[in-house]
Design a protein around this motif. Structure first.
Motif, mmCIF file in Angstrom:
data_model
loop_
_atom_site.group_PDB
_atom_site.id
_atom_site.type_symbol
_atom_site.label_atom_id
_atom_site.label_comp_id
_atom_site.label_asym_id
_atom_site.label_seq_id
_atom_site.Cartn_x
_atom_site.Cartn_y
_atom_site.Cartn_z
ATOM 1 N N ARG A 1 0.831 -1.213 0.000
ATOM 2 C CA ARG A 1 0.000 0.000 0.000
ATOM 3 C C ARG A 1 0.861 1.256 0.000
ATOM 4 N NH1 ARG A 1 -4.223 -1.481 4.688
ATOM 5 N NH2 ARG A 1 -3.669 -3.617 4.227
ATOM 6 N N VAL A 2 0.461 2.210 -0.784
ATOM 7 C CA VAL A 2 1.146 3.498 -0.858
ATOM 8 C C VAL A 2 0.524 4.485 0.125
ATOM 9 C CG1 VAL A 2 1.640 5.443 -2.403
ATOM 10 C CG2 VAL A 2 1.788 3.106 -3.262
ATOM 11 N N GLU A 3 -0.758 4.276 0.409
ATOM 12 C CA GLU A 3 -1.487 5.191 1.287
ATOM 13 C C GLU A 3 -2.384 4.370 2.214
ATOM 14 O OE1 GLU A 3 -5.138 6.326 -1.624
ATOM 15 O OE2 GLU A 3 -3.161 7.074 -2.203
ATOM 16 N N PRO A 4 -2.715 4.900 3.385
ATOM 17 C CA PRO A 4 -3.626 4.177 4.286
ATOM 18 C C PRO A 4 -5.015 4.054 3.663
ATOM 19 C CG PRO A 4 -2.642 6.087 5.386
ATOM 20 C CD PRO A 4 -2.261 6.164 3.948
ATOM 21 N N LEU A 5 -5.648 2.903 3.890
ATOM 22 C CA LEU A 5 -6.999 2.671 3.381
ATOM 23 C C LEU A 5 -7.865 2.118 4.507
ATOM 24 C CD1 LEU A 5 -6.126 0.974 -0.016
ATOM 25 C CD2 LEU A 5 -7.099 3.249 0.310
ATOM 26 N N ASN A 6 -9.136 2.433 4.451
ATOM 27 C CA ASN A 6 -10.096 1.965 5.448
ATOM 28 C C ASN A 6 -11.279 1.303 4.763
ATOM 29 O OD1 ASN A 6 -8.816 3.136 7.875
ATOM 30 N ND2 ASN A 6 -9.268 5.082 6.848
ATOM 31 N N ILE A 7 -11.980 0.453 5.506
ATOM 32 C CA ILE A 7 -13.203 -0.162 5.007
ATOM 33 C C ILE A 7 -14.143 0.967 4.550
ATOM 34 C CG2 ILE A 7 -15.174 -1.643 5.594
ATOM 35 C CD1 ILE A 7 -12.343 -3.013 5.679
ATOM 36 N N GLY A 8 -14.710 0.797 3.371
ATOM 37 C CA GLY A 8 -15.616 1.804 2.818
ATOM 38 C C GLY A 8 -14.948 2.752 1.832
ATOM 39 N N ASP A 9 -13.607 2.798 1.827
ATOM 40 C CA ASP A 9 -12.900 3.649 0.860
ATOM 41 C C ASP A 9 -13.056 3.103 -0.550
ATOM 42 O OD1 ASP A 9 -11.995 5.282 2.894
ATOM 43 O OD2 ASP A 9 -9.938 4.523 2.872
ATOM 44 N N ASP A 10 -12.870 3.959 -1.533
ATOM 45 C CA ASP A 10 -12.830 3.558 -2.935
ATOM 46 C C ASP A 10 -11.393 3.611 -3.421
ATOM 47 O OD1 ASP A 10 -15.582 3.139 -3.197
ATOM 48 O OD2 ASP A 10 -15.950 5.212 -3.785
ATOM 49 N N VAL A 11 -11.020 2.637 -4.261
ATOM 50 C CA VAL A 11 -9.670 2.561 -4.813
ATOM 51 C C VAL A 11 -9.782 2.519 -6.338
ATOM 52 C CG1 VAL A 11 -7.586 1.139 -4.971
ATOM 53 C CG2 VAL A 11 -8.760 1.365 -2.783
ATOM 54 N N ASP A 12 -9.083 3.429 -6.997
ATOM 55 C CA ASP A 12 -9.053 3.455 -8.460
ATOM 56 C C ASP A 12 -8.066 2.413 -8.968
ATOM 57 O OD1 ASP A 12 -10.886 5.549 -8.649
ATOM 58 O OD2 ASP A 12 -9.313 7.060 -8.424
ATOM 59 N N VAL A 13 -8.529 1.635 -9.937
ATOM 60 C CA VAL A 13 -7.722 0.575 -10.547
ATOM 61 C C VAL A 13 -7.909 0.675 -12.055
ATOM 62 C CG1 VAL A 13 -7.395 -1.935 -10.722
ATOM 63 C CG2 VAL A 13 -8.038 -0.912 -8.525
ATOM 64 N N VAL A 14 -6.863 0.383 -12.804
ATOM 65 C CA VAL A 14 -6.963 0.324 -14.258
ATOM 66 C C VAL A 14 -6.618 -1.102 -14.683
ATOM 67 C CG1 VAL A 14 -6.044 1.163 -16.451
ATOM 68 C CG2 VAL A 14 -6.359 2.752 -14.539
ATOM 69 N N LEU A 15 -7.583 -1.766 -15.323
ATOM 70 C CA LEU A 15 -7.346 -3.094 -15.886
ATOM 71 C C LEU A 15 -6.695 -2.912 -17.247
ATOM 72 C CD1 LEU A 15 -10.746 -4.842 -15.041
ATOM 73 C CD2 LEU A 15 -8.637 -4.798 -13.681
ATOM 74 N N GLU A 16 -5.662 -3.723 -17.522
ATOM 75 C CA GLU A 16 -4.895 -3.587 -18.766
ATOM 76 C C GLU A 16 -5.065 -4.842 -19.615
ATOM 77 O OE1 GLU A 16 -1.198 -3.017 -16.627
ATOM 78 O OE2 GLU A 16 -1.217 -0.891 -17.196
ATOM 79 N N PHE A 17 -5.250 -4.641 -20.923
ATOM 80 C CA PHE A 17 -5.501 -5.742 -21.833
ATOM 81 C C PHE A 17 -4.410 -5.818 -22.904
ATOM 82 C CE2 PHE A 17 -9.358 -4.632 -19.750
ATOM 83 C CZ PHE A 17 -9.937 -5.853 -19.459
ATOM 84 N N SER A 18 -4.285 -6.991 -23.530
ATOM 85 C CA SER A 18 -3.203 -7.227 -24.494
ATOM 86 C C SER A 18 -3.277 -6.313 -25.705
ATOM 87 C CB SER A 18 -3.203 -8.687 -24.946
ATOM 88 O OG SER A 18 -4.420 -9.001 -25.601
#
Length: 155
Positions: free
Chosen positions: A121-138
């Protein structure tokens, strides 16, 4: 004078063709991105700096197979594709380099199966937080997804 008018007309036709080609390319990229749907994106997270597990359903509504090759998130140093399995009563987890999702297929990332491993983890996270993710495809397509942080007990 006639040459000048002909040149202006030729320039306009060239500009229209260029704009049409650009619009077609942009529309093709949007159409391709719309062929993937993600639902129920959850990040199961223990306290401290232990890895988290990402679960979701990926639906390929397109006419061609797609291949998931990775993921990234600004909230973690590393995100990997993993699969859990059991052999002779022992649980195992392996990293995968890719997962192909056929046309019309729903692929489930779930506990005790395929999942994303969120590490360091780069930053603290708590239950209920949202995390941005990018899925990458071929095919270099990228799909932004928001994962909701949940307790492992809720899974």
């Amino acid at each position: 004078m006639a040459n000048k008018a002909l040149n202006v007309t030729a320039q306009r036709v060239t500009q229209r063709l260029a704009l049409s080609a650009l619009a077609l390319l942009l529309t093709a990229g949007v159409a391709q991105a719309q062929t993937l749907e993600v639902s129920n994106a959850q990040l199961s997270l223990l306290p401290g700096n232990t890895p988290g597990a990402g679960y979701f359903e990926l639906y390929n509504t397109g006419d061609e197979a797609v291949t998931l090759v990775g993921a990234k998130s600004p909230a973690f140093d590393s995100v990997e594709i993993h699969v859990s399995s059991e052999h002779d009563g022992m649980a195992h987890m392996h990293e995968l380099t890719s997962i192909e999702i056929a046309s019309g297929e729903r692929f489930e990332f779930a506990p005790k199966g395929h999942h994303l491993m969120f590490m360091r983890r780069v930053e603290p996270l708590n239950i209920g937080d949202d995390v941005d993710v990018v899925l990458e495809f071929s095919d270099e397509q990228q799909l932004p997804v928001t994962f909701n942080v949940v307790s492992p007990a809720s899974m």
